[in-house]
Design an enzyme around this catalytic site. Structure first.
Site, PDB file in Angstrom:
ATOM      1  CG  HIS A   1      -0.253  -0.345   2.505  1.00 51.64           C
ATOM      2  ND1 HIS A   1       0.074  -1.639   2.844  1.00 51.64           N
ATOM      3  CD2 HIS A   1       0.159   0.417   3.526  1.00 51.64           C
ATOM      4  CE1 HIS A   1       0.659  -1.653   4.023  1.00 51.64           C
ATOM      5  NE2 HIS A   1       0.726  -0.409   4.468  1.00 51.64           N
ATOM      6  CD  GLN A   2       2.897   5.339  -3.831  1.00 51.31           C
ATOM      7  OE1 GLN A   2       4.020   4.883  -3.872  1.00 51.31           O
ATOM      8  NE2 GLN A   2       2.309   5.894  -4.856  1.00 51.31           N
TER       9      GLN A   2
END
Ligand SMILES: [Zn+2]
Length: 196
Positions: free
Chosen positions: A147-148
């Site tokens: 996840h960014q």
């Protein structure tokens, strides 16, 4: 720290996305949506045990989803470093950034860019922190599903609270922030789900 009952209360919001950390947070409005389930996966397997796999099956409101693409989606972080802290996640349960497909790589990038534009329009931050922690050793709380992070920053947002009280004051509820960002999100989405 001790918080009197009439003062802003601490979060109690199992089920949202994000990496739990050592910070407690003060929620100024006296209500909080509550979604059942655990936000920490029990193992590295995909499926209902992984919040980033589970969230796309929820409604936008229940899952705090801001926008959905064909390969990735944008969701509010349950453990925000700042107001407006969102995560861009591929739908696929994949841990390593180098293992993303070309489509996933492009859409994670494009959703991040769109989220920057939307957050600028809605909240006019002075800057952003963008990045992803790869592996638990690097700080990823949910390492199995990448996840960014996209964290808006304002001048003076790093005040004394995190140092003195290990707390951060968040002036807006996650559900309200989600609704504001979703309303400002461009329509139609970048990639329709049926796109290949
Ligand atoms: Zn997953």
């Amino acid at each position: 720290m001790t918080v009197p009952a009439h003062e802003p209360h601490l979060e109690n919001a199992d089920g949202f996305a994000g990496d739990p950390d050592g910070f407690q947070r003060l929620w100024t409005p006296h209500r909080m949506v509550y979604i059942g389930g655990q936000d920490k996966p029990t193992d590295d397997a995909p499926g209902d045990g992984c919040p980033f796999c589970r969230i796309p099956g929820l409604s936008d409101e229940d899952g705090l989803v801001v926008a959905r693409g064909g390969f990735a989606y944008v969701v509010m972080n349950l453990y925000p470093y700042n107001s407006g802290h969102v995560l861009v996640c591929p739908y696929r349960h994949v841990a390593d950034y180098a293992d993303l497909s070309t489509d996933e790589t492009r859409e994670v990038a494009e959703l991040t860019q769109t989220a920057m534009r939307v957050i600028r329009e809605v909240a006019a931050p002075a800057g952003f922190n963008i990045g992803m922690n790869q592996g638990a050793v690097a700080g990823a709380g949910i390492a199995a599903h990448l996840h960014q992070h996209l964290v808006p920053r304002w001048d003076g947002d790093s005040n004394f609270l995190p140092i003195v009280a290990r707390s951060r004051a968040l002036p807006e509820l996650l559900s309200d922030t989600r609704a504001g960002l979703a309303a400002a999100w461009p329509v139609p989405p970048l990639h329709a789900p049926e796109r290949g």
